[in-house]
Scaffold this motif. Structure first.
Motif, PDB file in Angstrom:
ATOM      1  N   LYS A 197       0.824  -1.209   0.000  1.00 25.74           N
ATOM      2  CA  LYS A 197       0.000   0.000   0.000  1.00 25.74           C
ATOM      3  C   LYS A 197       0.862   1.265   0.000  1.00 25.74           C
ATOM      4  O   LYS A 197       0.875   2.014  -0.970  1.00 25.74           O
ATOM      5  CB  LYS A 197      -0.951  -0.026   1.195  1.00 25.74           C
ATOM      6  CG  LYS A 197      -1.946   1.106   1.214  1.00 25.74           C
ATOM      7  CD  LYS A 197      -2.911   0.972   2.378  1.00 25.74           C
ATOM      8  CE  LYS A 197      -3.925   2.103   2.368  1.00 25.74           C
ATOM      9  NZ  LYS A 197      -4.861   2.034   3.516  1.00 25.74           N
ATOM     10  N   SER A 198       1.564   1.510   1.075  1.00 24.58           N
ATOM     11  CA  SER A 198       2.383   2.730   1.158  1.00 24.58           C
ATOM     12  C   SER A 198       3.824   2.443   1.590  1.00 24.58           C
ATOM     13  O   SER A 198       4.733   3.194   1.262  1.00 24.58           O
ATOM     14  CB  SER A 198       1.742   3.727   2.131  1.00 24.58           C
ATOM     15  OG  SER A 198       1.595   3.147   3.419  1.00 24.58           O
ATOM     16  N   ASP A 199       4.049   1.341   2.306  1.00 23.77           N
ATOM     17  CA  ASP A 199       5.387   1.016   2.814  1.00 23.77           C
ATOM     18  C   ASP A 199       6.160   0.262   1.730  1.00 23.77           C
ATOM     19  O   ASP A 199       6.075  -0.965   1.635  1.00 23.77           O
ATOM     20  CB  ASP A 199       5.257   0.189   4.082  1.00 23.77           C
ATOM     21  CG  ASP A 199       6.626  -0.077   4.709  1.00 23.77           C
ATOM     22  OD1 ASP A 199       7.594   0.591   4.299  1.00 23.77           O
ATOM     23  OD2 ASP A 199       6.700  -0.935   5.603  1.00 23.77           O
ATOM     24  N   THR A 200       6.884   0.971   0.906  1.00 27.48           N
ATOM     25  CA  THR A 200       7.623   0.358  -0.203  1.00 27.48           C
ATOM     26  C   THR A 200       9.126   0.618  -0.119  1.00 27.48           C
ATOM     27  O   THR A 200       9.846   0.464  -1.102  1.00 27.48           O
ATOM     28  CB  THR A 200       7.095   0.919  -1.539  1.00 27.48           C
ATOM     29  OG1 THR A 200       7.306   2.332  -1.557  1.00 27.48           O
ATOM     30  CG2 THR A 200       5.637   0.605  -1.733  1.00 27.48           C
ATOM     31  N   THR A 201       9.619   0.965   1.039  1.00 24.20           N
ATOM     32  CA  THR A 201      11.029   1.382   1.158  1.00 24.20           C
ATOM     33  C   THR A 201      12.003   0.241   0.941  1.00 24.20           C
ATOM     34  O   THR A 201      13.098   0.433   0.412  1.00 24.20           O
ATOM     35  CB  THR A 201      11.262   2.003   2.540  1.00 24.20           C
ATOM     36  OG1 THR A 201      10.871   1.067   3.548  1.00 24.20           O
ATOM     37  CG2 THR A 201      10.457   3.279   2.686  1.00 24.20           C
ATOM     38  N   ASP A 202      11.686  -0.954   1.331  1.00 26.76           N
ATOM     39  CA  ASP A 202      12.642  -2.053   1.278  1.00 26.76           C
ATOM     40  C   ASP A 202      12.340  -3.064   0.183  1.00 26.76           C
ATOM     41  O   ASP A 202      12.842  -4.190   0.222  1.00 26.76           O
ATOM     42  CB  ASP A 202      12.712  -2.761   2.620  1.00 26.76           C
ATOM     43  CG  ASP A 202      11.346  -3.285   3.044  1.00 26.76           C
ATOM     44  OD1 ASP A 202      10.329  -2.816   2.469  1.00 26.76           O
ATOM     45  OD2 ASP A 202      11.299  -4.153   3.932  1.00 26.76           O
TER      46      ASP A 202
END
Length: 806
Positions: free
Chosen positions: A557-562
């Motif tokens: 959804k929004s947590d795509t950092t890793d």
């Protein structure tokens, strides 16, 4: 003796004609004089009566002849009694058949059936009241009371002739009196009142009864009968008499004025005003139903108002008519029309002193949908029409006028004090806008309060604007209003309060579990749901589930950092113990909406796979596939090998209910052949006994089965079946072998090679396609060939002749 006067005057009685009596005795001459009158049958009495009636002799001549025959007064008296008994019995049977058992009927009664038919037909025309608007004909409402005289099947108002004689009934000419004498003396008389108003009994002088009641006439007649019967109606004498009214006379009445058919009518003396009005068809189009006068001796004796009967069933003015009475139906003076929401929308007649309230009563009052606040009126003025509105309070004193038309409208399909509340409250619906529901907070309380899933941040009021009726939305913070932190909102008529549910404002949330669980599928998401919770909801793991390979896939959804840009889902792997507890480094792994959980199966765990073999085998039955490499040859070995006489060429191998052609002989001799298939779950092998026949079917003259002979070809077998029919497709003949495989005829230009025939085979001759079938019979084809040949011979002969003549 009291019988002597009766015997002396018997021959002058009009009750039994003397001609009839003497004629009977005259006809008795054929019988012995010693015969007793009592021995005669009723049939003989009837026969003698018919002979006497047909006799042309006078009474005096027949009386003289009877005396010469030696008949005595006693014989005459007995014969009179017998005749009276026969006549009474015959009359009773007649009355029983025609339904007139009481014996009373109207003298000179007219047949009213034609009058009824004429009246009904006339009413169909006369009752049609119409008005014209330009060129359009519009049907007007019916006049109240007119239907009373229209339906002859329901109401006839014919006088009842079977009632007890009224005490005030006055006798007149043609009335019939029945005089019964009983006790020690038995006798009866039937006398009719003469035009002079008298009755004549035996040798008694005429008795005047005209104008007397039945009681007064009875007293007078019995008094005079005491001259013949001593002590009649005297206590202790043993003889009594009773006088009753028999058939009633007819009277003439005249009906004039505004009636359907004015004129003079002959009716029963028991008839009333209603009876006469019915015969005349009732009031005409202009006739009054409320001013009907009965005139007797040039004086009005009664004024009849039919509304008393129609509205209250009151017949106090429905008097009995007398001879020469005149009934006059006056013109109506005032009529008004009542339409709309009343129970009887009709035209009513109004008399002086009556008001609009009375007219509404005539119409049965308002219906349940009537607009009673005011009544619309269209009134005729000397020059034009006038519209008026009358309130319900004014109706009591409002005086109707002739031609008034009152229209009662319907109430509006709207509510003056309605509000709605829908959504997350315990009792949705409509409520009355009253003191306890004037505000939003009060209305919520009336609806039993908010549900637990109510969305408190925002609620709506949908309101209709006063001008134009357009809708507007008023939003407010529901939580603050309920807690009193914001001002309560006053409601208006037709306001609709909408309180949404939290779940209704977002997409439906669910999680999915697949694989080795007992009830896989999608389940509603619940906050803080874990993998263990979902496994429990899915009925637990199956027996073959692996605990070391559980995978969870999650939408990004929004947590795509890793995660790389090419990856749109996150994958989590877990292990689980025998207590369904996830072994994770994290304290607790919580599922999120739309997660998919996959439960894998143990690598070598699977259900047992079986195959079936039967027929000519040593150990038929089910066998489990032990290894993936097992083949048909291995199955035969497991089953102990083939029995002697097993027909390997005819073995049938089925997979998924489909027959697969397998050469079992080749499989047994060479296990590396392609026919030696790998076994799969559900395979079935059937090995029959040796078959020694060949079956022939299809387009053959005699389809049958024949003995297999190795040296015979396909054509040989077909010859044994009588050959092909005309519809046989010989180029498509094929052989179906015992194991299910087939081989067909192969055509090589001018040559044709037929397949080999084996034991248990079936030779099939298909039917020729319809578009290739010949429409000529063999005989027709032979005829055509013969004709062509003959024509050729003729041509050859002609050519030879020409050559010889050169």
């Amino acid at each position: 003796m009291i019988f002597l006067p009766r015997l002396q005057s018997l021959f002058s009685s009009k009750k039994i004609p003397l001609l009839l009596i003497i004629g009977l005795f005259f006809s008795l001459n054929s019988l012995a004089q010693s015969s007793k009158v009592d021995d005669l049958s009723d049939e003989q009495i009837m026969e003698f009566m018919r002979k006497a009636e047909s006799s042309g002799m006078s009474e005096a001549q027949i009386e003289k002849a009877a005396k010469l025959q030696g008949f005595t007064a006693a014989d005459i008296s007995k014969m009179r009694d017998r005749i009276r008994d026969v006549q009474n019995g015959s009359q009773k049977n007649k009355m029983d058949k025609d339904g007139s058992g009481n014996g009373r009927k109207q003298q000179n009664q007219e047949d009213l059936s034609e009058k009824k038919a004429e009246k009904k037909e006339a009413q169909k025309v006369s009752r049609k009241i119409t008005k014209y608007s330009d060129t359009t004909e519009v049907a007007m409402p019916a006049v109240f009371g007119a239907s009373l005289f229209e339906d002859a099947n329901n109401l006839s108002f014919e006088p009842n002739l079977r009632i007890a004689t009224p005490k005030n009934y006055q006798l007149g000419p043609d009335d019939e009196l029945l005089i019964d004498i009983f006790g020690t003396v038995l006798d009866n008389y039937k006398v009719k009142v003469s035009p002079e108003g008298t009755v004549k009994i035996l040798n008694i002088s005429p008795i005047y009864v005209n104008g007397l009641t039945i009681d007064a006439a009875s007293e007078r007649i019995i008094s005079r009968l005491r001259q013949l019967y001593q002590g009649l109606n005297v206590a202790g004498s043993g003889a009594s008499a009773q006088v009753t009214l028999g058939n009633v006379r007819s009277i003439k009445v005249t009906i004039t004025g505004e009636v359907q058919r004015p004129g003079s009518y002959t009716i029963s003396s028991l008839a009333t005003v209603f009876n006469a009005l019915y015969l005349s068809g009732g009031p005409s189009e202009n006739g009054s139903f409320r001013n009907i006068r009965v005139i007797r001796d040039n004086k009005v004796v009664k004024v009849l108002d039919l509304y008393d009967f129609l509205l209250r069933a009151d017949q106090k003015d429905n008097i009995r008519l007398q001879d020469q009475d005149v009934i006059r139906v006056a013109d109506y003076e005032s009529r008004v029309e009542l339409s709309g929401e009343v129970k009887r929308p009709m035209i009513f007649e109004v008399q002086k002193g009556e008001n609009l309230k009375d007219v509404l009563r005539f119409g049965g009052g308002f219906t349940d949908k009537a607009y009673t606040y005011s009544i619309g009126l269209r009134r005729n003025t000397p020059k034009e029409l006038k519209l008026m509105d009358i309130t319900s309070d004014e109706a009591l004193a409002f005086v109707p006028q002739n031609g008034d038309k009152y229209k009662i409208g319907s109430i509006l399909k709207r509510f003056e004090n309605r509000v709605f509340i829908t959504g997350s409250v315990f009792r949705e619906g409509e409520y009355a806008l009253e003191n306890d529901t004037r505000t939003v907070k009060n209305l919520i309380k009336k609806a039993e309060g908010l549900k637990e899933n109510a969305f408190l941040s925002r609620a709506l009021i949908i309101r209709k604007q006063a001008l134009g009726g357009e809708k507007e939305i008023i939003a407010f913070d529901l939580a603050k209003v309920v807690k009193g932190e914001a001002n309560d909102i006053n409601l208006q008529r037709e306001d609709s309060v909408v309180i949404s549910m939290v779940s209704a404002l977002r997409q439906k949330r669910y999680v999915t579990i697949n694989g080795q669980v007992n009830k896989g599928g999608a389940y509603d998401y619940i906050d803080n749901m874990s993998i263990e919770d979902l496994v429990v909801l899915a009925g637990g793991l199956t027996y073959g589930a692996t605990a070391s390979k559980i995978e969870v896939s999650r939408r990004v959804k929004s947590d795509t950092t890793d995660i790389p840009s090419t990856q749109n889902v996150r994958i989590f792997s877990f292990e689980i113990d025998e207590n369904l507890k996830v072994l994770s480094k994290e304290n607790k792994f919580s599922l999120q909406p739309f997660d998919i959980v996959q439960i894998r199966k143990l690598p070598r765990y699977e259900n047992q796979k079986t195959v079936y073999i039967n027929g000519e085998i040593k150990y038929p039955g089910y066998y489990t596939i032990k290894e993936r490499s097992q083949k048909i040859s291995d199955l035969i070995n497991l089953a102990g090998g083939l029995e002697i006489g097993a027909f390997m060429k005819g073995a049938r191998f089925y997979r998924d209910s489909l027959l697969i052609g397998v050469d079992l002989k080749e499989v047994v001799e060479n296990n590396t052949t392609a026919d030696n298939l790998l076994l799969v779950d559900g395979d079935s092998l059937y090995i029959p006994r040796e078959q020694q026949t060949v079956k022939l079917t299809g387009e053959l003259l005699n389809p049958l089965s024949v003995t297999y002979r190795p040296f015979m070809k396909v054509k040989d077998y077909i010859s044994q079946a009588g050959g092909e029919t005309q519809l046989a497709a010989t180029s498509k003949i094929f052989v179906k072998y015992a194991n299910g495989s087939s081989d067909r005829v192969k055509n090589y230009w001018l040559f044709r090679r037929y397949p080999k025939v084996e034991q248990g085979s079936e030779i099939v001759v298909p039917t020729m396609a319809k578009d290739t079938q010949s429409k000529l019979t063999p005989a027709e084809r032979i005829g055509i060939i013969t004709g062509i040949s003959s024509f050729g011979l003729v041509i050859i002969s002609v050519l030879n002749y020409l050559n010889t003549t050169k």
